[in-house]
Motif scaffolding. Structure first.
Motif, mmCIF file in Angstrom:
data_model
loop_
_atom_site.group_PDB
_atom_site.id
_atom_site.type_symbol
_atom_site.label_atom_id
_atom_site.label_comp_id
_atom_site.label_asym_id
_atom_site.label_seq_id
_atom_site.Cartn_x
_atom_site.Cartn_y
_atom_site.Cartn_z
ATOM 1 N N ALA A 64 0.817 -1.212 0.000
ATOM 2 C CA ALA A 64 0.000 0.000 0.000
ATOM 3 C C ALA A 64 0.852 1.264 0.000
ATOM 4 N N VAL A 65 2.067 1.198 0.566
ATOM 5 C CA VAL A 65 2.875 2.406 0.725
ATOM 6 C C VAL A 65 4.034 2.487 -0.259
ATOM 7 N N VAL A 66 4.330 1.403 -0.970
ATOM 8 C CA VAL A 66 5.583 1.324 -1.716
ATOM 9 C C VAL A 66 5.746 2.446 -2.737
ATOM 10 N N LEU A 67 4.655 2.887 -3.361
ATOM 11 C CA LEU A 67 4.779 3.887 -4.420
ATOM 12 C C LEU A 67 5.203 5.254 -3.892
ATOM 13 N N TYR A 68 5.032 5.489 -2.589
ATOM 14 C CA TYR A 68 5.462 6.758 -2.011
ATOM 15 C C TYR A 68 6.962 6.796 -1.744
ATOM 16 N N GLY A 69 7.637 5.666 -1.814
ATOM 17 C CA GLY A 69 9.075 5.653 -1.672
ATOM 18 C C GLY A 69 9.558 5.446 -0.256
ATOM 19 N N SER A 70 10.833 5.725 -0.074
ATOM 20 C CA SER A 70 11.510 5.435 1.185
ATOM 21 C C SER A 70 10.860 6.122 2.373
ATOM 22 N N ARG A 71 10.476 7.368 2.221
ATOM 23 C CA ARG A 71 9.944 8.136 3.353
ATOM 24 C C ARG A 71 8.648 7.549 3.887
ATOM 25 N N ALA A 72 7.974 6.764 3.086
ATOM 26 C CA ALA A 72 6.692 6.184 3.500
ATOM 27 C C ALA A 72 6.835 4.741 3.958
ATOM 28 N N SER A 73 8.038 4.277 4.154
ATOM 29 C CA SER A 73 8.266 2.853 4.379
ATOM 30 C C SER A 73 7.687 2.345 5.687
ATOM 31 N N LYS A 74 7.328 3.240 6.600
ATOM 32 C CA LYS A 74 6.777 2.807 7.879
ATOM 33 C C LYS A 74 5.300 3.165 8.022
ATOM 34 N N GLY A 75 4.640 3.333 6.882
ATOM 35 C CA GLY A 75 3.210 3.595 6.884
ATOM 36 C C GLY A 75 2.872 5.012 6.486
ATOM 37 N N VAL A 76 1.634 5.175 6.030
ATOM 38 C CA VAL A 76 1.167 6.475 5.554
ATOM 39 C C VAL A 76 -0.235 6.741 6.103
ATOM 40 N N ILE A 77 -0.441 7.946 6.594
ATOM 41 C CA ILE A 77 -1.788 8.432 6.879
ATOM 42 C C ILE A 77 -2.091 9.491 5.831
ATOM 43 N N GLN A 78 -3.074 9.203 5.008
ATOM 44 C CA GLN A 78 -3.388 10.043 3.858
ATOM 45 C C GLN A 78 -4.704 10.763 4.116
ATOM 46 N N ILE A 79 -4.648 12.083 4.150
ATOM 47 C CA ILE A 79 -5.811 12.915 4.445
ATOM 48 C C ILE A 79 -6.280 13.595 3.173
ATOM 49 N N THR A 80 -7.562 13.505 2.903
ATOM 50 C CA THR A 80 -8.163 14.169 1.751
ATOM 51 C C THR A 80 -9.127 15.236 2.260
ATOM 52 N N THR A 81 -8.896 16.474 1.888
ATOM 53 C CA THR A 81 -9.779 17.546 2.336
ATOM 54 C C THR A 81 -11.022 17.620 1.449
ATOM 55 N N LYS A 82 -12.002 18.361 1.924
ATOM 56 C CA LYS A 82 -13.266 18.488 1.208
ATOM 57 C C LYS A 82 -13.080 19.316 -0.065
ATOM 58 N N ARG A 83 -13.940 19.048 -1.029
ATOM 59 C CA ARG A 83 -13.925 19.797 -2.285
ATOM 60 C C ARG A 83 -15.349 20.240 -2.616
#
Length: 945
Positions: A123-142
């Protein structure tokens, strides 16, 4: 740099969400994604039904209608399994907001539409090295197509302290201090007369008994108020969402200028979506946040733990001055700081300043944080070239600056010499310490800035063949870079990624994701890493043999992958981690304080700190996961579970176990030629889960959720050499987040016991000191006898939440559980030595009379080196259950607002951190050296126009 991150932490807010395993049954507000089936994952959106393992989703927009809170990620741990201050037991997860790397505390819950937690390697691999320990992805309202809508939300509430430290009063302190001196074979420090008058409260200005936690200085409650406006609307060509708000929070202090202490936050955000052409769309987002924190001079909570109660009377009434004492009156009248026309500032030669005087006369400081954020995105439909092909590009730029401004004033304090006439205390003379001096010049200090930019570009291709074969492919490149003042190297994450996904009838799934991270921390030949992951999925409910079962849905996934990361390429003295593969030689001015040598031209000695390692490479996260999610009985029961095993292979050390000891000079001067090698290995294994039960009983719809995680994190390999009789000292095979210390065996009750026991090397033992087990049998107690004591983290995390809906009323409650961890009572509150302040803990001290039931070592004015060190004597269990939130909401009937200017109105009452259950709750609720933990009671109103 801690100032940059401090900026918004006190003033953010979060709205509760649910995992993607939430039912879509009784309570629509707890539906996973509402009417939407799209989930934001790495660089794209995916259908909810096609999510593979290690991904959880929180629908903030819907669930904020049921629960308001004051932290952007406060409830993630409760509703999503696998998050416990970290993701799957790893540290340093990455936060991505609208595709841009940003801080989670700079977005409010009212701005958030969705939060996605990416846990698994795939799930995180495409974000690269900095994301190697997990990602919390926030999407704001549109914005949405339709008439303009305005939403106004206002909240105000009161914080009430849960618990204060309890320190001894002056008389009891002085009595026990005398006892400590007697234990050290020293004379009494305080006379019986002084202790008597202090205990009787004869004259609190002559015999002070200062309590900095008293109502003289602290309020019972303090206020937090916030107002937020949201405006949204648009048409097929342009859609917009804009929001702004202001928050202000006061403090508990009510003394001097500290009564005006506050934090405030003002923000404005605007998101715009534009259709520039039938084949081209664009987005432009901007956010500005102003954060201020004003405080009077001094460190109130820190000083409250150190200033002993007898030391000073901070405010002394003028009425104690004799009318005809002209010299004293002249001295006092020259002061600029007469408080309320009644008091002058007290002081002594030992304490010429104090926190109360500083609050009145020491000046003030305002911490200022400003954040400016902008990002834009273009999507180009390349269907004229190839149907299903898109090109997308995104660029974001952030600038944050912080500094402190204020006035630092000098001030005079006055020490009275007391006398007694006819039974009344009077001041015989005054001694002044310091002078009143205001420079009138505002100080600007602690200036810091942080500049960040994100760039990504991608081609992605979507194709469905014969309505059965669903294909997706993506080629993406992204760069994230951050420049911080005072740091030569920029922190950079550069990555090239590829993803190929296939599913057949949404029944059989295969996903291959590969990343090529680039890192300048590696030698030139090793700077390009390779991160492959493979995920397979199967939805058995679509098989014929699974028909007519209780399952509505069932998805099984399995994933394996390796992520190359450089997050752990860092050392204590090289936090950035650059050039660790190169030898370092210091000479001349690089080495100070050493004697010169004649054969070196009189220059200082040359120092080596490391040697070359051209083979230094990325640390590898190697992982296997199995996921299971689904629902039964028309989504009455939903579940989402993940089992994970990962190995962090190749953490860097200078391995002394691999090289001769002459590679290192341990004595003065310190020098070594050990290279940094990929060596250490950590293993993590665990399971996370989320289970939700939905039911309708009469007119009541309710949902009960249980989420959590249990994990083990052990050191598999360490650079260490221990003798056969000291293998208990090995970190290999033990938990990573562990407490190490001595095994206590009670107190020494007599000199005879001390004479028979192994020698205590930390200090000369006396009756009343702690005795320890000699683990290696060498007849002495030292650091070599330290053993594994337990975990300081929380191995098991549970979250329970309940939502009940009856007509226009709803009730929400949340409980959080923490189990399996230990803490160490190692602050000055527990370790009272030397001239330190005494807490109520010392009442259980060892004396010859209390030796059979003592709970604390003998008192001493020494440093207490034998007693005040890590051992199981000072351990406590951190296990507890907390009632974290309860909220009651009433939505006024919609019929009341038909054809009205106001289109809807909700009122809610909520409470936070209301109750803690645990054997050691008095410790877990206690803050020492900082503001106390509080309960918070809030009243909120939301109106729609």
């Amino acid at each position: 740099m801690r100032h940059i991150y401090k900026g918004l932490a006190l003033c953010t807010a979060f709205a509760f969400g649910s995992t993607h395993a939430f039912a879509q049954g009784a309570d629509p507000a707890l539906d996973t994604m509402g009417d939407s089936t799209k989930v934001q994952v790495a660089f794209r959106t995916a259908d909810q039904q096609d999510l593979l393992g290690g991904i959880s989703v929180i629908n903030v927009a819907d669930l904020s209608k049921k629960a308001y809170t004051t932290g952007s990620l406060n409830f993630v741990e409760n509703v999503v399994g696998g998050v416990n201050g970290n993701i799957w037991g790893m540290t340093e997860y990455l936060v991505v907001i609208d595709g841009i790397v940003r801080d989670a505390n700079n977005v409010l819950p009212s701005e958030i539409d969705q939060i996605t937690i990416l846990k698994g390697a795939s799930a995180v691999v495409l974000y690269g090295s900095r994301a190697s320990k997990g990602v919390i992805q926030i999407t704001t309202k549109r914005g949405k197509v339709g008439d303009t809508r305005v939403y106004i939300t206002a909240n105000t509430g009161l914080h009430t302290p849960k618990r204060y430290p309890k320190y001894l009063g002056a008389a009891e302190y002085m009595t026990l201090y005398n006892e400590a001196r007697a234990n050290d074979n020293a004379g009494a420090g305080f006379s019986a007369e002084q202790i008597y008058h202090t205990a009787q409260g004869t004259n609190p200005y002559r015999y002070p008994d200062l309590d900095m936690y008293s109502s003289d200085f602290l309020r019972k409650v303090y206020n937090r108020t916030e107002a937020v406006a949201e405006i949204t609307g648009g048409n097929e060509r342009v859609k917009f969402y804009t929001t702004g708000g202001y928050l202000r929070e006061s403090s508990l202090l009510k003394v001097g200028n500290a009564a005006d202490n506050y934090v405030s936050r003002f923000f404005v955000r605007g998101n715009i979506d534009m259709k520039l052409h039938d084949l081209i769309t664009a987005q432009a987002d901007a956010n500005v946040t102003f954060y201020d924190s004003y405080s009077a001079a001094g460190n109130w909570w820190g000083d409250a733990t150190t200033l002993r109660p007898h030391r000073v009377a901070p405010l002394i009434p003028l009425s104690y001055l004799e009318e005809n004492d002209v010299p004293s009156w002249n001295t006092i009248n020259n002061s600029n700081n007469i408080v309320d026309g009644k008091y002058f500032l007290g002081g002594t030669q030992q304490d010429p300043t104090n926190p109360i005087a500083a609050a009145y006369a020491g000046g003030d400081s305002k911490y200022v944080s400003r954040q400016y954020q902008f990002n834009t995105r273009f999507d180009i439909n390349l269907s004229p070239v190839l149907n299903g092909l898109f090109f997308r590009a995104k660029y974001g730029i952030d600038y944050a600056t912080t500094y402190s401004q204020g006035y630092s004033n000098e001030y005079a304090t006055f020490a009275p010499s007391w006398t007694n006439y006819a039974g009344a205390d009077k001041i015989a003379s005054i001694t002044q310490y310091g002078n009143d001096r205001k420079s009138g010049v505002e100080n600007i200090s602690g200036s810091s800035y942080r500049f960040t930019y994100n760039v990504s570009a991608q081609f992605d291709y979507t194709k469905t063949i014969n309505e059965d074969h669903n294909l997706f492919g993506m080629l993406v490149g992204n760069v994230w870079q951050r420049q911080v003042n005072g740091e030569y190297h920029r922190t950079t994450n550069a990555n090239l990624g590829f993803q190929a996904s296939y599913n057949y009838k949404h029944k059989y799934y295969a996903d291959l994701s590969v990343a090529l991270p680039y890192s300048a921390k590696m030698p030139s030949g090793n700077r390009l890493g390779f991160s492959p992951t493979l995920t397979l999925g199967w939805r058995p409910v679509k098989e014929d043999f699974f028909k007519n079962t209780a399952f509505d849905d069932l998805m099984i996934t399995a994933s394996a992958g390796i992520i190359a990361q450089d997050l752990d390429i860092t050392t204590d003295d090289n936090a950035m981690g650059y050039n660790l593969y190169l030898a370092q030689i210091l000479h001349g001015n690089g080495v100070t304080g050493w004697y010169g040598w004649g054969d070196n031209g009189g220059g200082p000695i040359t120092q080596f700190s490391k040697s070359n390692n051209p083979n230094l490479t990325f640390v590898k996260r190697k992982e296997i996961t199995v996921g299971l999610r689904g629902s039964l009985w028309e989504k009455t029961l939903t579940f989402d579970m993940n089992f994970f095993m990962n190995r962090m292979d190749g953490d860097i050390v200078q391995p002394r176990s691999l090289y001769p000891n002459y590679f290192e000079q341990i004595g003065y001067p310190v020098s070594n030629i050990l290279p940094w090698l990929n060596f250490n290995i950590d293993d993590r294994m665990g399971m996370d889960f989320s289970v939700y039960f939905n039911k309708r009983a009469g007119e009541v719809d309710f949902t009960v959720g249980l989420s959590g995680m249990y994990y083990s994190a052990k050191a598999k390999k360490r650079d260490e050499i221990y003798a056969p009789n000291e293998q208990y000292r090995s970190r290999a095979g033990q938990q990573i987040n562990s407490l190490w210390g001595l095994e206590s065996m009670g107190f020494f009750n007599s000199q005879a016991e001390i004479d028979k026991a192994p020698r205590q090397t930390f200090a000369t033992a006396q009756p009343g000191d702690l005795r320890y087990k000699d683990q290696n049998g060498d007849n002495k107690i030292d650091e070599n006898d330290e053993v594994y004591l337990g975990r300081w983290d929380t191995p098991m995390r549970l979250g329970i939440n309940l939502t009940a809906q009856w007509r226009d009323f709803s009730v929400f409650a949340m409980l959080d559980g923490y189990f399996g961890g230990y803490g160490m009572k190692d602050s000055s509150y527990w370790w009272a030595s030397g001239e330190g302040k005494y807490s109520e803990a010392v009442r259980g001290r060892w004396t010859p009379e209390t030796k059979n039931n003592a709970s604390y070592p003998r008192l001493t004015t020494s440093n207490g080196a034998n007693n005040f060190r890590y051992s199981d004597f000072w351990m406590y269990k951190t296990a507890r259950m907390s009632l974290s939130q309860v909220q009651v909401t009433y939505n006024l009937p919609q019929a009341w607002f038909e054809s009205k200017f106001v289109r809807g109105l909700s009122v809610y009452l909520s409470g936070y951190n209301l109750l803690t259950l645990g054997a050691e709750r008095k410790i877990t609720e206690l803050n020492v050296g900082s503001a106390p933990q509080t309960r918070f009671y809030n009243l909120g109103v939301k109106a729609t126009f």
